[in-house]
Design an enzyme around this catalytic site. Structure first.
Site, PDB file in Angstrom:
ATOM      1  N   SER A   1     -17.887 -79.920  73.467  1.00  0.00           N
ATOM      2  CA  SER A   1     -17.594 -78.585  73.988  1.00  0.00           C
ATOM      3  C   SER A   1     -16.365 -78.604  74.884  1.00  0.00           C
ATOM      4  O   SER A   1     -16.240 -79.449  75.775  1.00  0.00           O
ATOM      5  CB  SER A   1     -18.799 -78.052  74.775  1.00  0.00           C
ATOM      6  OG  SER A   1     -19.910 -77.881  73.930  1.00  0.00           O
TER       7      SER A   1
ATOM      8  N   HIS B   1     -19.437 -73.152  80.091  1.00  0.00           N
ATOM      9  CA  HIS B   1     -20.750 -73.780  80.254  1.00  0.00           C
ATOM     10  C   HIS B   1     -20.664 -75.277  80.566  1.00  0.00           C
ATOM     11  O   HIS B   1     -21.659 -75.897  80.944  1.00  0.00           O
ATOM     12  CB  HIS B   1     -21.607 -73.560  78.994  1.00  0.00           C
ATOM     13  CG  HIS B   1     -21.175 -74.341  77.796  1.00  0.00           C
ATOM     14  ND1 HIS B   1     -20.408 -73.806  76.786  1.00  0.00           N
ATOM     15  CD2 HIS B   1     -21.415 -75.624  77.430  1.00  0.00           C
ATOM     16  CE1 HIS B   1     -20.207 -74.718  75.855  1.00  0.00           C
ATOM     17  NE2 HIS B   1     -20.804 -75.839  76.225  1.00  0.00           N
TER      18      HIS B   1
ATOM     19  N   ASP C   1     -16.943 -67.638  77.728  1.00  0.00           N
ATOM     20  CA  ASP C   1     -17.233 -69.076  77.777  1.00  0.00           C
ATOM     21  C   ASP C   1     -15.949 -69.899  77.888  1.00  0.00           C
ATOM     22  O   ASP C   1     -15.777 -70.908  77.197  1.00  0.00           O
ATOM     23  CB  ASP C   1     -18.048 -69.518  76.556  1.00  0.00           C
ATOM     24  CG  ASP C   1     -18.684 -70.894  76.751  1.00  0.00           C
ATOM     25  OD1 ASP C   1     -18.829 -71.312  77.910  1.00  0.00           O
ATOM     26  OD2 ASP C   1     -19.001 -71.553  75.735  1.00  0.00           O
TER      27      ASP C   1
END
Length: 445
Positions: free
Chosen positions: A287, A177, A210
């Site tokens: 992230s 993402h 992901d």
């Protein structure tokens, strides 16, 4: 005289022990000989007492004083010989220090031309700093910029995240993402810890897990050591590394709250994975960064946070399988290249599939969300709209609910992605503030 013979024996034995290996043995021998001397002096004193009640006390005192001086001089000589190379403190101090659980603060050793502390608490107990020092050099900052839109002669910044080096030839692991759902006009930049910046391309991506692999044109990098997430235990210390809010090389500390938090328990559909839950702070920009143990090994990839103290990381064992498949795919493509195919077009939104529980929660919050019509049982909730994107230009705003696209019902975000694989505009039915609107969006190629 018996006294002089014994005294001479004492001196001879004392000097004979001068070259023995250990000082302690010499000292014990000297003590035994000294006791013999004292005994001889006592015998002599008894003999003199028998011969005369008014004996010469002065003579006995002089002899005792002389014997004491000779014994003291002998002991001093033995001590000086044995302590020239510090053998005596080395043999005695460890046994004394072992009685304390902590080292003395005033112990020091000389080195490099000066005296420095032998034990420092910050050197002994900063185990987190030691682990971070091993891993921080492989953490990178990832920025996403739109080259077609400029602000004061600079590309418009769209997003950013973190990643880390997994091979010396420029392969970087991050979250999918972080680098997905952007138009073709974007440029991905990777900044290393030394400040050097490189353009990157997405080599492999898996939105289901992901995970994504980026490639930069740089050789001789130092990859991070990948550990084993299968051995992670609840309560184990971990550190989350990354670039939260564009702040490079940030570190947060926590423990493993759960080593196998299932995706079903988190409400994540289509993901068969056991996440690592931690209370180490993971926020926007973290992230894709590594979650490391106290050995400096990567055990997880920072992925998402629910609230303060509840964050999740993808186990590194899952990432290893992803990289193995990516390598096999790369080798196969080199042998049998595939023909070019059309790629998914760009919309510019972050979506959330609506479920009954989410709808009930939105309706219970009050405000505009409480006016959702009762006949709405499925759809896609618009969580975020990228400024300047096709969705933004068409008038979509956060909080909109997409129920239909091109007269087809939308049950999940997969239906939206599927519609982006076809040519033409998207005619959407959007629910906003209890009213239905028709919105036409022209996705970018």
């Amino acid at each position: 005289m018996p006294f002089m013979r014994r005294f001479g024996s004492v001196i001879a034995q004392s000097w004979a022990t001068k070259h023995q290996k250990h000082y302690v043995a010499s000292l014990q021998s000297l003590s035994r000989n000294a006791s013999h001397t004292v005994s001889a002096a006592k015998d002599c004193q008894k003999g003199n007492d028998r011969n005369s009640n008014h004996g010469s006390s002065y003579t006995r005192t002089a002899l005792g004083l002389g014997a004491g001086l000779i014994v003291g001089a002998t002991a001093k000589t033995l001590y000086d010989e044995r302590t020239k190379d510090k053998e005596f403190p080395k043999g005695i101090l460890p046994a004394v220090q072992a009685s304390s659980p902590l080292p003395p603060e005033d112990v020091s050793v000389a080195g490099n031309g000066g005296t420095s502390p032998f034990f420092r608490k910050r050197d002994m107990y900063n185990f987190v700093a030691d682990a971070v020092e091993k891993a921080s050099g492989g953490v990178v900052f990832i920025s996403i910029n739109d080259t077609r839109r400029h602000i004061i002669r600079q590309s418009q910044h769209l997003s950013n995240g973190s990643g880390f080096i997994v091979s010396e030839d420029g392969l970087i692991l991050t979250n999918a993402h972080v680098v997905s759902n952007f138009p073709k006009s974007v440029e991905i930049k990777v900044r290393l810890i030394d400040g050097k910046e490189y353009s990157a391309v997405v080599e492999e991506i898996d939105t289901a897990s992901d995970l994504a692999l980026l490639r930069i044109n740089c050789k001789g990098l130092t990859p991070l050591k990948l550990g084993n997430s299968s051995g992670v235990r609840p309560g184990e210390f971990v550190a989350a590394l990354g670039c939260p809010l564009s702040l490079s090389n940030s570190v947060t500390l926590g423990v493993v709250s759960s080593a196998d938090r299932g995706s079903v328990e988190l409400g994540l559909r289509g993901k068969d994975m056991q996440y690592i839950q931690t209370d180490a702070a993971i926020t926007f920009g973290n992230s894709g960064g590594p979650l490391i143990n106290l050995d400096g090994e990567v055990i997880g990839i920072n992925s998402m946070t629910v609230t303060s103290g509840i964050s999740f990381a993808i186990p590194v064992d899952h990432a290893k399988e992803f990289m193995k498949k990516a390598e096999k795919k790369r080798v196969d493509l080199a042998k049998y290249p595939k023909p070019s195919t059309s790629q998914r077009r760009y919309l510019g939104v972050t979506m959330l599939t609506l479920t009954k529980s989410i709808l009930q929660e939105l309706q219970s919050r009050g405000g505009p969300m409480s006016s959702i019509p009762s006949d709405i049982t499925q759809g896609v909730f618009i969580w975020k709209v990228v400024v300047g994107s096709p969705a933004y230009q068409s008038g979509l705003i956060p909080g909109d609910i997409i129920t239909h696209i091109n007269n087809e019902p939308v049950a999940s975000s997969r239906d939206v992605y599927r519609s982006l694989e076809h040519k033409g505009d998207l005619v959407m039915v959007v629910v906003r503030n209890g009213q239905r609107y028709k919105v036409i969006v022209s996705p970018e190629e």
